[in-house]
Design a protein around this motif. Structure first.
Motif, mmCIF file in Angstrom:
data_model
loop_
_atom_site.group_PDB
_atom_site.id
_atom_site.type_symbol
_atom_site.label_atom_id
_atom_site.label_comp_id
_atom_site.label_asym_id
_atom_site.label_seq_id
_atom_site.Cartn_x
_atom_site.Cartn_y
_atom_site.Cartn_z
ATOM 1 N N LEU A 192 0.781 -1.291 -0.170
ATOM 2 C CA LEU A 192 -0.089 -0.040 -0.053
ATOM 3 C C LEU A 192 0.855 1.226 0.023
ATOM 4 O O LEU A 192 0.432 2.372 0.125
ATOM 5 C CB LEU A 192 -1.044 0.008 1.363
ATOM 6 N N SER A 238 -11.035 -2.373 3.103
ATOM 7 C CA SER A 238 -9.888 -1.950 2.095
ATOM 8 C C SER A 238 -10.356 -1.678 0.794
ATOM 9 O O SER A 238 -10.057 -0.513 0.199
ATOM 10 C CB SER A 238 -8.622 -2.764 2.281
ATOM 11 N N LYS A 256 -4.895 7.384 3.689
ATOM 12 C CA LYS A 256 -4.618 6.098 4.523
ATOM 13 C C LYS A 256 -3.586 6.527 5.470
ATOM 14 O O LYS A 256 -2.220 6.525 5.213
ATOM 15 C CB LYS A 256 -4.279 4.913 3.554
ATOM 16 N N TYR A 302 -10.753 2.299 11.442
ATOM 17 C CA TYR A 302 -10.996 0.839 11.717
ATOM 18 C C TYR A 302 -9.593 0.026 11.828
ATOM 19 O O TYR A 302 -8.850 0.946 12.066
ATOM 20 C CB TYR A 302 -11.473 0.013 10.341
ATOM 21 N N HIS A 330 -7.158 -2.811 13.907
ATOM 22 C CA HIS A 330 -6.631 -4.010 14.775
ATOM 23 C C HIS A 330 -6.396 -3.274 16.234
ATOM 24 O O HIS A 330 -5.460 -3.119 16.735
ATOM 25 C CB HIS A 330 -5.372 -4.706 14.170
ATOM 26 N N HIS A 371 -6.383 2.142 11.284
ATOM 27 C CA HIS A 371 -6.293 2.591 10.129
ATOM 28 C C HIS A 371 -7.150 3.503 10.089
ATOM 29 O O HIS A 371 -8.481 3.539 10.208
ATOM 30 C CB HIS A 371 -6.824 1.586 9.028
ATOM 31 N N GLU A 413 1.535 -1.265 10.210
ATOM 32 C CA GLU A 413 2.007 -2.386 9.798
ATOM 33 C C GLU A 413 2.119 -2.179 8.191
ATOM 34 O O GLU A 413 2.337 -3.315 7.713
ATOM 35 C CB GLU A 413 0.839 -3.571 10.134
ATOM 36 N N HIS A 414 1.848 -1.210 7.474
ATOM 37 C CA HIS A 414 2.016 -1.200 6.163
ATOM 38 C C HIS A 414 3.362 -0.935 5.466
ATOM 39 O O HIS A 414 3.508 -0.801 4.438
ATOM 40 C CB HIS A 414 1.053 -0.250 5.812
HETATM 41 C C1 MLT Z 1 -6.762 -4.010 6.747
HETATM 42 O O1 MLT Z 1 -6.472 -4.213 7.814
HETATM 43 O O2 MLT Z 1 -7.648 -4.080 5.813
HETATM 44 C C2 MLT Z 1 -5.474 -3.943 5.830
HETATM 45 O O3 MLT Z 1 -4.256 -3.483 6.632
HETATM 46 C C3 MLT Z 1 -5.499 -3.115 4.364
HETATM 47 C C4 MLT Z 1 -5.726 -1.720 4.443
HETATM 48 O O4 MLT Z 1 -6.231 -1.128 5.595
HETATM 49 O O5 MLT Z 1 -6.131 -1.308 3.518
#
Ligand code: MLT
Ligand code: ZN
Length: 480
Positions: free
Chosen positions: A82, A342, A353, A386, A388, A395, A435-436
């Motif tokens: 990404l 995503s 992002k 959204y 984790h 995100h 994490e990206h």
């Molecule tokens: C996600 O958690 O869906 C991925 O990291 C990808 C994103 O956020 O685009």
């Protein structure tokens, strides 16, 4: 008349074709297009050639040739970055090495709970091979059908099960990598204990192909879950979500496998994108979480544990409403809603992002502050937030207002909004990339958020392994 550049391009193509075979050395624009552009079509580059080696020896010979002739190399797996980390720049001076032909699972050692795979094995194939041996390879990300283990390692991928199992750094025991000059670092050991000096394999993990090309790895396997429970839960706000996570950990302990936050604009966007799919709950709520509990023991009733967590949450006012998946199909639908957020943004276009992490104790405050900062700049931005939450990873992706052109919105706001969000995350003790990774997208921002000592050490390591700065140049490290 041919120029000296044309002569050297022709010589490079001839030499590389010799090593990998002419079928595996692509030069025609039609053949290289999917490799020179990222999958979101935001980063467009050019390459002398795309080579598709069949084994580590071929990677080593290609690298050695390029090193001797001062040619840059861009390593590439499934090209799902990404951050523009896996495509070359527009100069056309680099060679892309794509690992997709190195797609063999070399060994599954069920006694040692490890598997050895080549770098081009897709995450989906790795998970399937583990499952065949009744084991779990726990990395779980939406792009599993395309992304490859080499890319997962080189970006230290995370995803939706980090809370329980950790990220790629935690899931790898051994690495084989080809260095910029063609030497091979052979570290394919399946040991959980090995205190013999520097942990060299971890240098390659998360370095985004700037120090070496990962060609194979030994991965950890876990027991396959035998019981699970998945719930879609409405909460009052992010602070309530954090408290609920604490309660879930108290009641369900290690079984808490995923705890994903979803804002209402994120849910609305994905439901519009998926058509026929409905929200698991009747009412409209501003904040939701997707909770997954799993256990290796079939005897455990995790639905009961989930009910206990949710009832306690309702009593204390943390939970407003909840739906527990009644079947595997339900659970899959809940997950689908989360995983398609995503792609729904990619399709809509105009998403800023920001992939940040902050300590859990400060995450609710961070979301409030960052939302206020964004809305002050663009009051009609859709707050697609959204991710984790269990890992403190949000995100935070403000999306263009529905009636606004994507390019125009990004041109007007990308820099100011991402800088505002990153600065708030940094001030809260967080990271601007959870994490990206960094790629090119965040490379220059790194200079603002890392200390001079950190940047100097990164460059010293880079120069030690890649003194000519040929491997994935201009990625990750800001210019000095
Ligand atoms: C996600 O958690 O869906 C991925 O990291 C990808 C994103 O956020 O685009
Ligand atoms: Zn994510």
């Amino acid at each position: 008349m041919t120029t000296s550049r044309e002569t050297s391009v022709a010589a490079t193509v001839a030499a590389l074709s010799d090593i990998v075979g002419p079928q595996a050395c692509l030069t025609a624009a039609d053949d290289t297009a999917t490799y020179t552009t990222d999958y979101r079509k935001l980063y467009h580059g050019q390459a002398i050639a795309v080579v598709l080696p069949a084994n580590t020896d071929e990677v080593s010979r290609v690298m050695a040739w390029c090193y001797q002739h001062d040619i840059s190399v861009v390593p590439q797996g499934g090209n799902t970055s990404l951050m523009g980390g896996a495509v070359p720049d527009a100069s056309g001076n680099a060679v892309i090495i794509n690992l997709k032909r190195m797609n063999r699972v070399l060994e599954v050692d069920a006694v040692n709970d490890t598997m050895t795979v080549q770098a081009g094995v897709t995450l989906h194939a790795a998970r399937a091979a583990a499952e065949e041996a009744t084991r779990l390879f726990p990395l779980r990300i939406g792009s599993e059908g395309s992304c490859q283990i080499g890319g997962n390692l080189s970006t230290n991928a995370g995803g939706t099960a980090v809370l329980r199992y950790g990220n790629m750094r935690d899931l790898v025991l051994g690495v084989e990598a080809v260095l910029p000059d063609g030497r091979i670092y052979s570290g394919l050991r399946g040991l959980r204990k090995d205190n013999t000096g520097y942990d060299l394999k971890q240098l390659f993990v998360g370095s985004e192909g700037t120090l070496g090309i990962i060609t194979a790895a030994v991965l950890k396997l876990m027991p396959l879950p035998r019981a699970s429970s998945v719930a879609f839960v409405a909460v009052a706000n992010p602070a309530a979500a954090v408290s609920l996570l604490g309660e879930a950990k108290k009641t369900a302990g290690q079984s808490v496998t995923a705890f994903e936050l979803i804002s209402r604009p994120a849910l609305d966007l994905v439901l519009a994108y998926l058509g026929g799919m409905k929200s698991p709950m009747e009412g409209a709520h501003d904040w939701m979480v997707l909770i997954e509990l799993t256990s290796g023991s079939a005897a455990e009733s995790l639905d009961q544990t989930m009910v206990q967590v949710l009832e306690a949450g309702m009593e204390s006012g943390l939970v407003l409403d909840a739906a527990i998946a009644a079947s595997g199909a339900d659970a899959q639908n809940f997950w689908r809603i989360r995983e398609e957020i995503s792609d729904a943004q990619t399709r809509t276009g105009g998403s800023i992002k920001c992939d940040v992490s902050v300590p859990l104790s400060r995450i609710a405050n961070f979301i409030a502050e960052a939302s206020a900062a964004v809305l002050a700049l663009e009051p009609s931005a859709r707050m697609v937030v959204y991710g984790h939450m269990g890992d403190g990873n949000v995100h935070f992706n403000p999306l263009r207002p529905a009636d606004r052109d994507s390019k125009e919105f990004l041109a007007a706001h990308y820099k100011t909004i991402s800088h505002a969000v990153d600065s708030l995350a940094h001030a809260a003790g967080g990271s601007i990339s959870a994490e990206h990774g960094i790629g090119v997208a965040k490379r220059d921002d790194l200079a603002r958020f890392k200390t001079p000592v950190e940047l100097e050490l990164m460059w010293q390591i880079k120069r030690a392994l890649d003194p000519k700065n040929l491997l994935n140049p201009a990625k990750v490290l800001p210019a000095q």
